[in-house]
Design a protein around this motif. Structure first.
Motif, PDB file in Angstrom:
ATOM      1  N   ALA A   1       0.833  -1.203   0.000  1.00  0.00           N
ATOM      2  CA  ALA A   1       0.000   0.000   0.000  1.00  0.00           C
ATOM      3  C   ALA A   1       0.870   1.256   0.000  1.00  0.00           C
ATOM      4  O   ALA A   1       1.830   1.357   0.780  1.00  0.00           O
ATOM      5  N   ILE A   2       0.529   2.205  -0.880  1.00  0.00           N
ATOM      6  CA  ILE A   2       1.217   3.495  -0.922  1.00  0.00           C
ATOM      7  C   ILE A   2       0.549   4.391   0.114  1.00  0.00           C
ATOM      8  O   ILE A   2      -0.585   4.855  -0.062  1.00  0.00           O
ATOM      9  N   THR A   3       1.229   4.652   1.201  1.00  0.00           N
ATOM     10  CA  THR A   3       0.658   5.413   2.310  1.00  0.00           C
ATOM     11  C   THR A   3       0.151   6.773   1.859  1.00  0.00           C
ATOM     12  O   THR A   3      -0.936   7.210   2.249  1.00  0.00           O
ATOM     13  N   ALA A   4       0.929   7.454   1.029  1.00  0.00           N
ATOM     14  CA  ALA A   4       0.562   8.801   0.599  1.00  0.00           C
ATOM     15  C   ALA A   4      -0.719   8.803  -0.220  1.00  0.00           C
ATOM     16  O   ALA A   4      -1.498   9.754  -0.166  1.00  0.00           O
ATOM     17  N   SER A   5      -0.953   7.748  -0.990  1.00  0.00           N
ATOM     18  CA  SER A   5      -2.178   7.665  -1.783  1.00  0.00           C
ATOM     19  C   SER A   5      -3.406   7.619  -0.884  1.00  0.00           C
ATOM     20  O   SER A   5      -4.406   8.308  -1.134  1.00  0.00           O
ATOM     21  N   GLY A   6      -3.344   6.810   0.180  1.00  0.00           N
ATOM     22  CA  GLY A   6      -4.456   6.761   1.113  1.00  0.00           C
ATOM     23  C   GLY A   6      -4.658   8.072   1.838  1.00  0.00           C
ATOM     24  O   GLY A   6      -5.798   8.500   2.075  1.00  0.00           O
ATOM     25  N   GLU A   7      -3.563   8.747   2.192  1.00  0.00           N
ATOM     26  CA  GLU A   7      -3.674  10.050   2.857  1.00  0.00           C
ATOM     27  C   GLU A   7      -4.367  11.060   1.957  1.00  0.00           C
ATOM     28  O   GLU A   7      -5.190  11.853   2.410  1.00  0.00           O
ATOM     29  N   ARG A   8      -4.009  11.058   0.667  1.00  0.00           N
ATOM     30  CA  ARG A   8      -4.621  12.008  -0.257  1.00  0.00           C
ATOM     31  C   ARG A   8      -6.103  11.723  -0.471  1.00  0.00           C
ATOM     32  O   ARG A   8      -6.943  12.623  -0.453  1.00  0.00           O
ATOM     33  N   LYS A   9      -6.469  10.460  -0.630  1.00  0.00           N
ATOM     34  CA  LYS A   9      -7.861  10.101  -0.897  1.00  0.00           C
ATOM     35  C   LYS A   9      -8.774  10.376   0.297  1.00  0.00           C
ATOM     36  O   LYS A   9      -9.951  10.699   0.120  1.00  0.00           O
ATOM     37  N   ASN A  10      -8.238  10.242   1.500  1.00  0.00           N
ATOM     38  CA  ASN A  10      -9.070  10.350   2.693  1.00  0.00           C
ATOM     39  C   ASN A  10      -8.779  11.599   3.515  1.00  0.00           C
ATOM     40  O   ASN A  10      -9.159  11.686   4.681  1.00  0.00           O
ATOM     41  N   ALA A  11      -8.109  12.583   2.888  1.00  0.00           N
ATOM     42  CA  ALA A  11      -7.661  13.769   3.626  1.00  0.00           C
ATOM     43  C   ALA A  11      -8.818  14.549   4.235  1.00  0.00           C
ATOM     44  O   ALA A  11      -8.708  15.074   5.336  1.00  0.00           O
ATOM     45  N   HIS A  12      -9.934  14.628   3.524  1.00  0.00           N
ATOM     46  CA  HIS A  12     -11.047  15.467   3.987  1.00  0.00           C
ATOM     47  C   HIS A  12     -12.213  14.640   4.511  1.00  0.00           C
ATOM     48  O   HIS A  12     -13.334  15.138   4.603  1.00  0.00           O
TER      49      HIS A  12
ATOM     50  N   ASP B   1     -14.229  12.357   7.411  1.00  0.00           N
ATOM     51  CA  ASP B   1     -14.381  12.149   8.838  1.00  0.00           C
ATOM     52  C   ASP B   1     -14.095  10.685   9.150  1.00  0.00           C
ATOM     53  O   ASP B   1     -14.299   9.799   8.319  1.00  0.00           O
ATOM     54  N   TYR B   2     -13.626  10.441  10.374  1.00  0.00           N
ATOM     55  CA  TYR B   2     -13.287   9.057  10.720  1.00  0.00           C
ATOM     56  C   TYR B   2     -14.515   8.158  10.759  1.00  0.00           C
ATOM     57  O   TYR B   2     -14.399   6.936  10.745  1.00  0.00           O
ATOM     58  N   GLY B   3     -15.687   8.754  10.804  1.00  0.00           N
ATOM     59  CA  GLY B   3     -16.905   7.940  10.760  1.00  0.00           C
ATOM     60  C   GLY B   3     -17.264   7.492   9.366  1.00  0.00           C
ATOM     61  O   GLY B   3     -18.124   6.616   9.184  1.00  0.00           O
ATOM     62  N   GLU B   4     -16.622   8.103   8.346  1.00  0.00           N
ATOM     63  CA  GLU B   4     -16.927   7.737   6.971  1.00  0.00           C
ATOM     64  C   GLU B   4     -16.100   6.529   6.536  1.00  0.00           C
ATOM     65  O   GLU B   4     -15.095   6.169   7.157  1.00  0.00           O
ATOM     66  N   ARG B   5     -16.532   5.949   5.457  1.00  0.00           N
ATOM     67  CA  ARG B   5     -15.806   4.814   4.905  1.00  0.00           C
ATOM     68  C   ARG B   5     -14.565   5.308   4.175  1.00  0.00           C
ATOM     69  O   ARG B   5     -14.632   6.186   3.323  1.00  0.00           O
ATOM     70  N   MET B   6     -13.422   4.737   4.504  1.00  0.00           N
ATOM     71  CA  MET B   6     -12.154   5.168   3.929  1.00  0.00           C
ATOM     72  C   MET B   6     -11.877   4.432   2.618  1.00  0.00           C
ATOM     73  O   MET B   6     -12.165   3.239   2.491  1.00  0.00           O
ATOM     74  N   GLU B   7     -11.331   5.171   1.654  1.00  0.00           N
ATOM     75  CA  GLU B   7     -10.950   4.564   0.384  1.00  0.00           C
ATOM     76  C   GLU B   7      -9.615   3.847   0.522  1.00  0.00           C
ATOM     77  O   GLU B   7      -8.772   4.218   1.347  1.00  0.00           O
ATOM     78  N   LYS B   8      -9.434   2.843  -0.281  1.00  0.00           N
ATOM     79  CA  LYS B   8      -8.204   2.062  -0.228  1.00  0.00           C
ATOM     80  C   LYS B   8      -7.074   2.796  -0.935  1.00  0.00           C
ATOM     81  O   LYS B   8      -7.283   3.528  -1.898  1.00  0.00           O
ATOM     82  N   SER B   9      -5.877   2.562  -0.457  1.00  0.00           N
ATOM     83  CA  SER B   9      -4.687   3.167  -1.071  1.00  0.00           C
ATOM     84  C   SER B   9      -4.330   2.428  -2.353  1.00  0.00           C
ATOM     85  O   SER B   9      -4.633   1.237  -2.512  1.00  0.00           O
ATOM     86  N   ARG B  10      -3.695   3.151  -3.264  1.00  0.00           N
ATOM     87  CA  ARG B  10      -3.090   2.478  -4.407  1.00  0.00           C
ATOM     88  C   ARG B  10      -1.956   1.591  -3.918  1.00  0.00           C
ATOM     89  O   ARG B  10      -1.420   1.792  -2.825  1.00  0.00           O
TER      90      ARG B  10
ATOM     91  N   ASP C   1       2.541  12.055  -4.761  1.00  0.00           N
ATOM     92  CA  ASP C   1       1.853  11.848  -3.486  1.00  0.00           C
ATOM     93  C   ASP C   1       2.852  11.584  -2.367  1.00  0.00           C
ATOM     94  O   ASP C   1       2.720  12.115  -1.259  1.00  0.00           O
ATOM     95  N   SER C   2       3.846  10.758  -2.646  1.00  0.00           N
ATOM     96  CA  SER C   2       4.845  10.434  -1.632  1.00  0.00           C
ATOM     97  C   SER C   2       5.701  11.649  -1.290  1.00  0.00           C
ATOM     98  O   SER C   2       6.082  11.845  -0.131  1.00  0.00           O
ATOM     99  N   TRP C   3       6.015  12.486  -2.285  1.00  0.00           N
ATOM    100  CA  TRP C   3       6.769  13.712  -2.022  1.00  0.00           C
ATOM    101  C   TRP C   3       5.978  14.617  -1.084  1.00  0.00           C
ATOM    102  O   TRP C   3       6.514  15.135  -0.100  1.00  0.00           O
TER     103      TRP C   3
END
Length: 544
Positions: free
Chosen positions: A357-368, A370-379, A422-424
């Motif tokens: 999993a690319i950590t930065a990809s997940g951070e970008r997809k789920n940046a906005h 709420d923790y109650g929402e369903r999170m998207e998977k990372s590339r 994303d990683s940068w």
């Protein structure tokens, strides 16, 4: 002051004394001592000086209240004492901002309207007409040994307050600071919209990243508006400078020369490479290199690296004359892992393989979200490596070893470029939680297609620059006509040189200066304003 400083001060005539000398001898940062020295000596010396600039400085400073004079003086003393640590952190963009602030400050001194610094909002200006964004104006610099953080843009202000002409002050050591831009915008309490625009603009300059690069940036902005190719990286602000890039094809010879001047080069003089060349020798046919490596004690990382490669080939050679058509994952573990992961292991760089999993990809997809929402998977990447702070510094996209579909190559390159950006971004956000980023912060990538390894690097200079550093062909056949010896030598050297480049980046990150809590808040705020990679939607594969 000690005795020698007092003697120097008393024996220096007023016509020879200037502010640089004053800063040299007054090295105490004790507030009481500074106040006493300042009120009793400094203004009198400036007033009696034969230099017109010193007398002008006296006229300006005599109107300022004593606590404010003391604050300005403290900044100048800290600069004169520790300017060597400041110089690498003051970029041209910050200097331009500070020069404009200095001009505004001098005008207010002449009018006698200097207000309390806590009630004054600084102004900001753009550096050049080609740079449409305004410059950030709150960059903090931590001086080693300084009791408090000092605003880097305050120091040229203080120098201007002392001496508007700056004749006797050797601050930047080298070329003179660039002149202030004519396009300036002053932020007032009534103009909240302008304040918001200025505070958001050019956060990259605040993060110590250079925002100017010759005339190439305007060309890229024009290209970005006109292109409509589905798998182009320009909509995400990524300047593709790789081999066969559509953007490079639009440039003239002069712009191409500017690109070639900054082209990253692999280092070819380091001890690990010399050891590898000695192990390979003049003859590195499969039989010769196997006998040499298998009979050598594995007492160094380079020997273990070469042993892993030869051992991987020994599963197929000499029983077969060519590597069979392996499935993508099988080929990665059987052929690529000894090369890439083995080279990273030489420098103790931790790496992982197969759909990581690319950590930065997940951070970008789920940046906005709420923790109650369903999170998207990372590339996911086929291979990653991390630095000493667990930031993903290296990513890889691989295909099968005999892949022929060129669409696969273009799609993987597009995915890799976006993932490296994303990683940068993610790395910067994590770095500023503790350290001040360096100017050449970079992430790295490798793409494997058919039998070719392509090495990439991404950094920032006004836009994200996506470089192709090198490439090599992995030998897949043992017969002499396929050039096994030549390809083996070139592949081992290229992979090791690339791993050395990644190791150098990790080493530089390990020497970054620490930030104070205030600086962490300011730089963290700037890092949060980096635009995410979301402008171009996921491409849709064509169905044949």
């Amino acid at each position: 002051m000690n005795n020698s400083q007092i003697r120097y001060f008393d024996t220096t005539s007023a016509n020879l004394f200037n502010l640089k000398d004053w800063a040299k001898i007054a090295d105490s940062l004790d507030p009481a001592a500074l106040e006493r020295l300042w009120t009793s000596q400094a203004l009198r010396r400036l007033k009696n000086s034969e230099r017109e600039a010193d007398r002008a400085a006296y006229n300006r400073l005599s109107r300022i209240k004593q606590p404010e004079r003391l604050e300005i003086f403290s900044i100048v003393v800290a600069d004169r004492k520790l300017k060597a640590s400041l110089r690498p952190l003051v970029t041209e963009d910050k200097i331009n901002v500070a020069r404009q602030q200095s001009a505004d400050l001098a005008k207010e001194f002449k009018k006698g309207k200097q207000s309390n610094p806590s009630q004054k909002t600084p102004a900001s200006t753009a550096t050049t007409p080609s740079n449409t964004q305004e410059q950030e104006h709150t960059a903090h610099v931590r001086y080693p040994g300084s009791p408090t953080p000092i605003l880097s843009t305050q120091i040229p202000d203080a120098l201007s307050a002392f001496n508007n002409e700056s004749e006797g002050i050797d601050f930047f050591q080298g070329s003179s600071p660039p002149p202030p831009s004519s396009n300036s915008s002053t932020v007032t309490d009534d103009n909240h919209q302008s304040d918001s625009r200025l505070s958001i603009a050019n956060h990259f300059a605040l993060l110590n990243q250079r925002t100017q690069w010759s005339s190439i940036l305007p060309n890229f902005h024009e290209y970005r508006q006109e292109q409509n190719w589905t798998l182009d990286l320009s909509p995400d602000g990524i300047m593709d400078l790789t081999l066969g890039s559509r953007f490079i094809a639009t440039l003239d010879d002069r712009d191409l020369e500017a690109i070639l001047e900054d082209q990253p080069a692999l280092t070819e003089e380091f001890k690990e490479l010399a050891e590898l060349d000695e192990l390979l020798g003049d003859n590195c046919s499969f039989e010769t290199i196997s006998e040499r490596v298998f009979n050598t004690p594995l007492n160094t990382p380079v020997k273990r690296f070469l042993y892993g490669i030869v051992h991987a080939y020994s599963r197929y050679f000499p029983r077969k004359t060519a590597i069979p058509a392996l499935e993508e994952k099988q080929g990665m573990f059987a052929i690529l892992c000894p090369y890439i992961q083995g080279a990273l292991d030489v420098y103790h760089i931790e790496s992982f393989m197969s759909e990581i999993a690319i950590t930065a990809s997940g951070e970008r997809k789920n940046a906005h979200k709420d923790y109650g929402e369903r999170m998207e998977k990372s590339r996911r990447a086929d291979m990653i490596a991390v630095d000493s702070e667990d930031n993903q510094i290296f990513l890889s996209e691989c295909s099968s070893i005999y892949e022929k579909d060129k669409r696969k190559f273009v799609e993987d390159k597009w995915k890799l470029g976006r993932a490296m950006k994303d990683s940068w971004d993610s790395t910067v956000r994590k770095v500023v939680q503790s350290y001040h980023p360096h100017q050449d912060l970079a992430t790295f990538g490798i793409q494997f297609f058919s039998h070719r390894l392509v090495f990439y690097k991404m950094d920032y200079r006004g836009e994200y620059r996506f470089w192709q550093v090198d490439s090599c062909d992995i030998p897949l056949q043992m017969n002499t006509t396929s050039g096994f010896e030549k390809k083996l030598r070139a592949s081992c050297r290229s992979v090791l040189c690339f791993a050395h480049m990644v190791a150098d980046e990790i080493r530089v990150r390990g020497t970054l200066p620490f930030l104070s809590m205030k600086e962490k808040i300011i730089l963290g705020r700037a890092a949060q304003r980096i635009k995410p990679t979301t402008e171009s939607p996921p491409f849709k594969k064509r169905v044949d």
